[in-house]
Design an enzyme around this catalytic site. Structure first.
Site, mmCIF file in Angstrom:
data_model
loop_
_atom_site.group_PDB
_atom_site.id
_atom_site.type_symbol
_atom_site.label_atom_id
_atom_site.label_comp_id
_atom_site.label_asym_id
_atom_site.label_seq_id
_atom_site.Cartn_x
_atom_site.Cartn_y
_atom_site.Cartn_z
ATOM 1 C CB ILE B 204 -0.920 0.013 1.231
ATOM 2 C CG1 ILE B 204 -1.787 -1.277 1.263
ATOM 3 C CG2 ILE B 204 -1.804 1.248 1.253
ATOM 4 C CD1 ILE B 204 -2.625 -1.428 2.521
ATOM 5 C CG ASN B 211 -0.829 3.047 10.267
ATOM 6 O OD1 ASN B 211 -2.037 2.983 10.477
ATOM 7 N ND2 ASN B 211 -0.028 2.014 10.352
ATOM 8 C CG HIS B 216 -1.518 2.307 14.791
ATOM 9 N ND1 HIS B 216 -0.575 1.833 13.892
ATOM 10 C CD2 HIS B 216 -0.852 3.150 15.617
ATOM 11 C CE1 HIS B 216 0.607 2.351 14.183
ATOM 12 N NE2 HIS B 216 0.463 3.166 15.224
ATOM 13 C CG ASP B 220 -5.505 -2.357 12.235
ATOM 14 O OD1 ASP B 220 -4.359 -2.427 11.728
ATOM 15 O OD2 ASP B 220 -5.742 -2.549 13.443
ATOM 16 C CD GLU B 246 3.168 -1.142 4.729
ATOM 17 O OE1 GLU B 246 3.183 -1.851 5.777
ATOM 18 O OE2 GLU B 246 4.007 -0.277 4.481
#
Lengths: 174, 365
Positions: B204, B211, B216, B220, B246
């Site tokens: 990603i 993030n 976080h 996720d 990721e």
């Protein structure tokens, strides 16, 4: 008439406690005494009303007795097997006769049985007459009570061989 | 007796006739002489009927009506009634009424009654055993049912544990270990059957910044978002696993280089086309993908250890991914498996790039 009747039958009207009523003689008597009553009654009624009416009255009395017998001794019977057993046992125990079934067809409601050592007729002289009229009514009373149907019972064979034995056929009337 | 003229007396003729009626196999007819004797016709009919009745009884037929009268007839009727009653009693016993007892026929009665009692006892014992067996069967059925239920719970539990052991808890994709097992099997089958296949690595873009910016939990969510859309465009034979952080890894089965790149591009594009919602606003996510093609025609790959081949393919895909990142992200970069697998750790000198404009430049990986 029903409300004013003097002789309407129930077990109560003939006395229940024989030990108290007949402490010395007990609750049994001779067959001859029983027959003395029955046959003198036949005699008198026949003289006054004729044979046919006499038979009719005795058959009707037998029906009342058979129904009372069923209510007192056989009302617990749930199956035909139980009924035949109770009838056999009670007839013997009460000294009425030895019942032997020959045919019990529940589907066709057809029965054939013999009564040996019969209280009414055993030992009577051989004659061509079918005289177990009271028995016919008695058996009808039992079967009517158990099945709810209207049975017609006929004494089809009555014979003298010392212990006079009678054979009855029973089937639903009509 | 003989008359004075030498002829037989009537009495002797009658006696002889009656004797023949009783003893001869074929009954004699009544002669005219005897027919004239008063009462002889009745005696003839009586004795004939008696013979027929006794013949029936000898054959076991007790249904013939008895029309005779007198003591002899009475005895026969009693016998007939007893036999008919015995027949009825046997039918009652057959129907289960073991209270029936025979009270005539002498020794036969006691033997018969004894047989009925024994039959009753044997059947009672059998019924008792049947009841015990039925009870045992029910207990066993209950036990089996209980065990079956426990086994089912165990199977469900095992399946659950197996799933948890094989899958990444965050995304539901295969975890790295189980993916690698799957990939080894795929590469092996591909090599043995001469079928092309590709391996790809996805990362990603700018995930660290995402993030840091959104936290976080949103990170996720972004990983789940990529998984969901990436998995939606895979073919049935393809497989997606979470490689770590990721990064995701793919096997495109039955795909040559072009087809592998096309498959990777479908993944990249669908992710780019479906922004994720963060704080009620759509945020575009992009990914970079490196694809490597494993050519089954290459003879030099036949003897290579499958784990080593997978390692080389993964490293090559990583290099391609690195190239995609270097080249601006949001793109798919392809490269063939190097000729010399021992140098797979070195960056390749030639890569093919499939590129789109970068959505978030200069923000880390």
């Amino acid at each position: 008439m029903d409300g004013n009747r003097k002789y309407k039958f129930s077990w109560d009207v003939i006395g229940a406690d024989m030990a108290d009523a007949r402490p010395s003689l007990g609750d049994s008597t001779l067959v001859a005494v029983y027959r003395l009553l029955q046959f003198t009654m036949r005699d008198v009624i026949e003289q006054r009303y004729g044979t046919e009416v006499t038979d009719e009255l005795f058959r009707a009395a037998g029906v009342v007795a058979g129904k009372a017998f069923f209510e007192k001794f056989c009302s617990e019977a749930k199956t035909l097997q139980e009924l035949t057993r109770q009838v056999q046992e009670k007839f013997r125990e009460l000294g009425i006769g030895i019942v032997r079934f020959e045919i019990t067809d529940a589907e066709k409601n057809y029965f054939q049985l013999t009564v040996d050592e019969d209280l009414d007729c055993s030992g009577l002289p051989d004659s061509s007459d079918q005289i177990c009229i009271y028995d016919e009514g008695f058996i009808k009373g039992i079967l009517d009570s158990f099945t709810g149907f209207d049975f017609k019972v006929n004494e089809v064979d009555c014979w003298c061989s010392g212990a006079r034995t009678c054979r009855f056929n029973a089937q639903v009337a009509g | 007796m003989t008359d004075s003229d030498g002829s037989n007396s009537v009495e002797s003729v009658v006696a002889g006739h009656v004797k023949r009626l009783l003893h001869d196999a074929k009954p004699p007819d009544l002669s005219a002489e005897l027919d004239a004797v008063e009462g002889m016709k009745d005696v003839q009919e009586y004795l004939l009927e008696l013979r027929f009745l006794l013949e029936d009884y000898a054959k076991g037929n007790f249904s013939r009506p008895i029309k005779l009268r007198g003591v002899v007839a009475g005895r026969l009727k009693a016998f007939q009634a007893n036999m008919n009653h015995l027949t009825w009693q046997i039918s009652q016993i057959a129907a289960g009424d073991f209270t029936q007892r025979v009270e005539f026929l002498g020794e036969f009665s006691s033997s018969f009654n004894s047989m009925v009692v024994q039959l009753d006892e044997a059947l009672t014992e059998l019924r008792k055993k049947e009841e015990e067996l039925t009870s045992l069967t029910k207990m066993l059925e209950f036990e089996v049912e209980q065990r079956g239920a426990a086994l089912n719970r165990l199977r469900v539990s095992e399946a659950k544990f197996k799933y948890l052991a094989d899958h990444d808890p965050l995304t539901g994709a295969l975890n790295r270990r189980s993916f690698m097992q799957f990939a080894e099997a795929s590469l092996d089958r591909s090599r043995n059957e001469g079928v092309h296949c590709c391996l790809a690595l996805l990362d990603i873009d700018y995930f660290k910044r995402f993030n840091d910016t959104f936290g976080h939990l949103e990170g996720d969510n972004a990983i789940r978002h990529v998984t969901e859309f990436g998995r939606n465009v895979l073919r049935s034979d393809d497989c997606m696993g979470r490689y770590g952080g990721e990064e995701f890894i793919f096997i495109f089965s039955n795909a040559d280089g072009d087809q592998g790149v096309a498959a990777a591009e479908r993944v990249r594009k669908t992710i780019a086309e479906h922004p994720i919602t963060v704080n009620d606003r759509p945020r575009r996510l992009t990914v970079s993908i490196g694809v490597v093609h494993i050519d089954p025609q290459r003879n030099d790959l036949r003897g290579v250890d499958i784990q080593r081949l997978l390692q080389a393919a993964t490293a090559s895909a990583d290099l391609a991914l690195y190239g995609a990142k270097e080249n601006g992200r949001n793109q798919t970069r392809f490269q063939p498996l190097p000729e010399d697998l021992s140098v797979f750790v070195n960056p390749p000198s030639h890569t093919t790039v499939v590129q789109e404009k970068s959505p978030m430049e200069g923000t880390g990986s």
